[in-house]
Design a protein around this motif. Structure first.
Motif, PDB file in Angstrom:
ATOM      1  N   LYS B 148       0.856  -1.347  -0.081  1.00  0.00           N
ATOM      2  CA  LYS B 148       0.213   0.000  -0.085  1.00  0.00           C
ATOM      3  C   LYS B 148       0.864   1.432   0.105  1.00  0.00           C
ATOM      4  O   LYS B 148       0.581   2.146  -0.636  1.00  0.00           O
ATOM      5  N   GLY B 149       2.076   1.252   0.715  1.00  0.00           N
ATOM      6  CA  GLY B 149       2.877   2.258   0.741  1.00  0.00           C
ATOM      7  C   GLY B 149       3.432   2.738  -0.433  1.00  0.00           C
ATOM      8  O   GLY B 149       4.059   3.835  -0.488  1.00  0.00           O
ATOM      9  N   SER B 150       3.330   1.795  -1.544  1.00  0.00           N
ATOM     10  CA  SER B 150       4.018   2.054  -2.928  1.00  0.00           C
ATOM     11  C   SER B 150       3.241   3.803  -3.310  1.00  0.00           C
ATOM     12  O   SER B 150       3.815   4.256  -4.065  1.00  0.00           O
ATOM     13  N   LEU B 151       1.985   3.691  -3.006  1.00  0.00           N
ATOM     14  CA  LEU B 151       1.318   5.167  -3.223  1.00  0.00           C
ATOM     15  C   LEU B 151       2.024   6.334  -2.865  1.00  0.00           C
ATOM     16  O   LEU B 151       1.866   7.262  -3.451  1.00  0.00           O
ATOM     17  N   ASP B 152       2.694   6.256  -1.601  1.00  0.00           N
ATOM     18  CA  ASP B 152       3.113   7.432  -1.110  1.00  0.00           C
ATOM     19  C   ASP B 152       4.024   8.268  -1.768  1.00  0.00           C
ATOM     20  O   ASP B 152       4.153   9.584  -1.988  1.00  0.00           O
ATOM     21  N   PHE B 153       5.252   7.566  -2.377  1.00  0.00           N
ATOM     22  CA  PHE B 153       6.121   8.326  -3.110  1.00  0.00           C
ATOM     23  C   PHE B 153       6.152   7.874  -4.759  1.00  0.00           C
ATOM     24  O   PHE B 153       6.608   8.473  -5.316  1.00  0.00           O
ATOM     25  N   GLN B 154       6.068   6.246  -4.785  1.00  0.00           N
ATOM     26  CA  GLN B 154       6.276   6.095  -6.258  1.00  0.00           C
ATOM     27  C   GLN B 154       5.529   6.497  -7.137  1.00  0.00           C
ATOM     28  O   GLN B 154       5.808   6.479  -8.370  1.00  0.00           O
ATOM     29  N   HIS B 155       4.392   6.904  -6.605  1.00  0.00           N
ATOM     30  CA  HIS B 155       3.264   7.361  -7.641  1.00  0.00           C
ATOM     31  C   HIS B 155       3.274   9.078  -7.734  1.00  0.00           C
ATOM     32  O   HIS B 155       2.253   9.494  -8.346  1.00  0.00           O
ATOM     33  N   VAL B 156       4.064   9.562  -6.933  1.00  0.00           N
ATOM     34  CA  VAL B 156       4.221  10.897  -7.108  1.00  0.00           C
ATOM     35  C   VAL B 156       4.531  11.514  -8.426  1.00  0.00           C
ATOM     36  O   VAL B 156       5.660  10.899  -8.951  1.00  0.00           O
ATOM     37  N   GLU B 157       3.667  12.343  -9.057  1.00  0.00           N
ATOM     38  CA  GLU B 157       3.911  12.933 -10.508  1.00  0.00           C
ATOM     39  C   GLU B 157       4.988  14.041 -10.482  1.00  0.00           C
ATOM     40  O   GLU B 157       4.695  14.945  -9.832  1.00  0.00           O
ATOM     41  N   ASP B 158       5.833  14.163 -11.442  1.00  0.00           N
ATOM     42  CA  ASP B 158       6.669  15.311 -11.657  1.00  0.00           C
ATOM     43  C   ASP B 158       5.689  16.366 -12.527  1.00  0.00           C
ATOM     44  O   ASP B 158       4.616  16.106 -12.888  1.00  0.00           O
ATOM     45  N   ALA B 159       6.450  17.445 -12.965  1.00  0.00           N
ATOM     46  CA  ALA B 159       5.869  18.487 -13.567  1.00  0.00           C
ATOM     47  C   ALA B 159       5.160  18.178 -15.105  1.00  0.00           C
ATOM     48  O   ALA B 159       4.098  18.613 -15.593  1.00  0.00           O
ATOM     49  N   HIS B 160       5.961  17.025 -15.701  1.00  0.00           N
ATOM     50  CA  HIS B 160       5.137  16.356 -16.781  1.00  0.00           C
ATOM     51  C   HIS B 160       4.430  15.264 -16.521  1.00  0.00           C
ATOM     52  O   HIS B 160       3.788  14.891 -17.697  1.00  0.00           O
ATOM     53  N   GLY B 161       3.721  14.972 -15.582  1.00  0.00           N
ATOM     54  CA  GLY B 161       2.962  14.132 -15.184  1.00  0.00           C
ATOM     55  C   GLY B 161       3.740  12.691 -15.176  1.00  0.00           C
ATOM     56  O   GLY B 161       2.848  11.432 -15.174  1.00  0.00           O
ATOM     57  N   THR B 162       4.924  12.452 -15.095  1.00  0.00           N
ATOM     58  CA  THR B 162       5.434  11.123 -14.941  1.00  0.00           C
ATOM     59  C   THR B 162       5.412  10.756 -13.549  1.00  0.00           C
ATOM     60  O   THR B 162       6.358  11.359 -12.846  1.00  0.00           O
ATOM     61  N   PRO B 163       5.044   9.690 -13.097  1.00  0.00           N
ATOM     62  CA  PRO B 163       5.210   9.372 -11.854  1.00  0.00           C
ATOM     63  C   PRO B 163       6.537   8.757 -11.418  1.00  0.00           C
ATOM     64  O   PRO B 163       7.185   8.280 -12.342  1.00  0.00           O
ATOM     65  N   LEU B 164       6.962   8.862 -10.208  1.00  0.00           N
ATOM     66  CA  LEU B 164       8.278   8.604  -9.840  1.00  0.00           C
ATOM     67  C   LEU B 164       8.897   7.072 -10.203  1.00  0.00           C
ATOM     68  O   LEU B 164       9.892   7.116 -10.765  1.00  0.00           O
ATOM     69  N   TYR B 165       8.073   6.107 -10.067  1.00  0.00           N
ATOM     70  CA  TYR B 165       8.371   4.735 -10.774  1.00  0.00           C
ATOM     71  C   TYR B 165       8.939   4.884 -11.755  1.00  0.00           C
ATOM     72  O   TYR B 165       9.827   3.975 -12.218  1.00  0.00           O
TER      73      TYR B 165
END
Lengths: 271, 271
Positions: B148-165
Motif C-alpha cells: 500500500k505504501g507504494s502510493l506514498d512516493f512511487q506514484h508522485v508525479e513530476d511536472a510532466h505527469g511522470t510518476p516517480l517509478y
C-alpha cells in the motif's frame, strides 16, 4: 534514549559528534589481522569522550558474513557495557513491506538492541511504521543524502515544484514524531538545511558528509541547528582511518577531539 | 547466470516461479525447534522441481543475529550444491553511498555469492552502479512495489505527469542493461505492467504480491510477459507457510506445483 536525554549528552560533552564505525579491512593496520571488533574497541575507547553517538554501518560487517555480524554484536555489547550513555545508530538503510519491516525492526531493536536504525523511504508508510512504537528507539529516515546520486530522484520536483525529499519530510513526519523519528540530511547540501528546518523544526537531523565527502561543519550548524542542537554530525573515514598504522586509535582521538572543539564553539549560542 | 540461461530454465521447467524463503519462526512447526536451515532444506527439496529461483529475504535471517546469517549462508550453499541451475536472489533492498554500496556488493556477490540482489533506488546512481559489473550477477531495482505504501512516493508525479517509478525505470535503465538489471514490479498493480513494458521491454521483472498479497498471476502474465517470458513471479508465505504443521514441505510442494501448472499454461503462447 529520549530526546531530552540525547540533548543532555550534547550539553554534557559539548559535542554533537557521531563516530561512524565503518572499519574497512584494507585501511586497518596489518597488526590487527582483520579483527573488526578489536579495531572498533580501540576506536571506541579513544573517541568515546568526544562523541555522543556511534554509528556502525552494516555493510562493513556483512561483508565478512556471519563472523562480521558477530563482530557487530560484540561492538554493540561493548559500547553498552562501557559507555551506556552513548547513542547507537545502526546504519542499514532498511525498508520493505510491512511484514518484512516488522522483522527488521525486531532484528535491530530486539536482537541487536541498538537505539536507532536508518530506513529508506521509497516503499512508503507501511515500510516505516513497523519501526515505530519501540520505547526509546528511533527511526532515521533518509531525506536528502550526501552523495551525488541524491540529485537523481530526491530532487525531482512534483507539479507544485516540491522536490521529493521535501515530500518525504512532509509525509513521514505525520507517521512519527520528533521523539521517535530523525532524518538523514547530508552536509554536502548544507544550505538546504534551512528549508528542511522549516518543515521539521524540532526533529534531530543525522548529518553525514562532513569530512571525506567535503561538507562544512560551520554551514551545517548555521543552517541546521535548533534550540536543542537538533544535529548529530557523523564522521567515519575522516576519524577512524585518518591513520592506517598502529597509531590509528591515537590519531582517531585527535581527529574526534578537533571536531568536538569546533562543535563546542558552534554550540555556544544555545548552551 | 545469463539472461539466456535463465530463459532456458524457464523453458525446461515450464515455470517462472520464485519461491520466497522467508521462514517465520512463529509459522514453523514446533518439531523444527526454530532451525531455519532445516526448514529451508525441506522447502527447497520439495519445491525445486517447480521453481526456477529461490529468494531468501534477509530480514528473516538477521532477526536471529549471527546464527541467522549462518543459516542463510548454509541455505545458499545447499542450493548451489544440490540445485546449481537455480537462480538465487537475496532480497535485502540495500543501497547506500558508493563507498558503502561497494561493500554491500562484495557482501552479496563475493562473500555470500548469490546471483542477484534487490536494491532501493532512493540514493541514485552511485548507490546502484557499484553492484554492476560482476559477471553473471544481477541488480534488481525497486520500481513499483506491491504494498500500500507504494502510493506514498512511487506514484508522485513530476511536472510532466511522470510518476516517480517511471522516472526510476527511465534513469536506471541507462546505468545497466537487460543483461545485468531487473526490476521489482508488484503484482498488486498488474495493469501498470503494460506501461512499464513500454519503458523496459526486455528486462526481467521480479514480481512479488501474488498470493498472500492478493495479486493475480493471470493479469501479471497478460500485461508483463515478453517473448522471453521476462517474468519471475515470487510467492513466499503462500507456499512455505501454507501448512504450519509437520506436513509443511508436502503442502509447499503442492502449492508450488499448482503455480507451476498455471504458469505452464500461461507460457503456451511463447514456448
Amino acid at each position: 534514549m529520549t530526546r531530552e536525554e540525547l540533548f543532555s549528552q550534547i550539553k554534557l560533552k559539548r559535542s554533537f559528534l557521531c563516530v561512524g564505525l565503518d572499519p574497512d579491512l584494507e585501511k586497518m593496520p596489518a597488526s590487527l589481522n582483520g579483527n573488526l571488533f578489536e579495531f572498533n574497541k580501540a576506536i571506541i575507547d579513544a573517541t568515546a569522550q568526544y562523541a555522543i553517538a556511534f554509528k556502525p554501518n552494516m555493510a562493513f560487517y556483512e561483508v565478512q558474513g556471519a563472523s562480521g555480524i558477530t563482530a557487530f554484536e560484540d561492538t554493540v555489547a561493548y559500547i553498552r557495557a562501557h559507555y551506556p550513555d552513548i547513542f547507537i545508530i545502526a546504519d542499514a538503510k532498511r525498508g520493505d513491506i510491512g511484514n518484512t519491516s516488522k522483522m527488521y525492526a525486531r532484528s535491530f531493536f530486539e536482537t541487536m538492541d541498538v537505539d536507532a536504525l536508518t530506513v529508506a523511504p521509497y516503499m512508503g508508510e507501511d515500510s516505516i511504521t513497523p519501526f515505530l512504537g519501540y520505547k526509546g528507539k528511533w527511526v532515521v529516515v533518509l531525506a536528502l543524502t550526501s552523495n551525488k546520486g541524491s540529485l537523481d530522484f530526491q530532487h525531482v520536483e512534483d507539479a507544485h515544484g516540491t522536490p521529493l525529499y521535501m515530500t518525504v519530510l512532509q509525509k513521514t513526519k505525520q507517521w512519527g514524531s520528533a521523539d521517535d523519528m530523525m532524518y538523514v540530511c547530508g552536509a554536502t547540501q548544507a544550505a538546504l538545511l534551512a528549508d528542511i528546518r522549516r518543515v521539521v523544526p524540532q526533529h534531530f537531523l543525522l548529518v553525514p558528509g562532513v569530512g571525506a565527502q567535503g561538507g562544512s561543519l560551520e554551514e551545517v550548524a548555521k543552517y541546521g541547528m535548533n534550540s536543542q542542537c537538533g544535529l548529530i554530525v557523523n564522521s567515519s573515514r575522516g576519524i577512524i582511518h585518518a591513520s592506517r598504522d598502529d597509531d590509528f586509535a591515537q590519531v582517531a582521538a585527535l581527529k574526534a577531539r578537533e571536531m568536538q572543539q569546533k562543535m563546542q564553539s558552534l554550540l555556544q549560542d544555545i548552551l
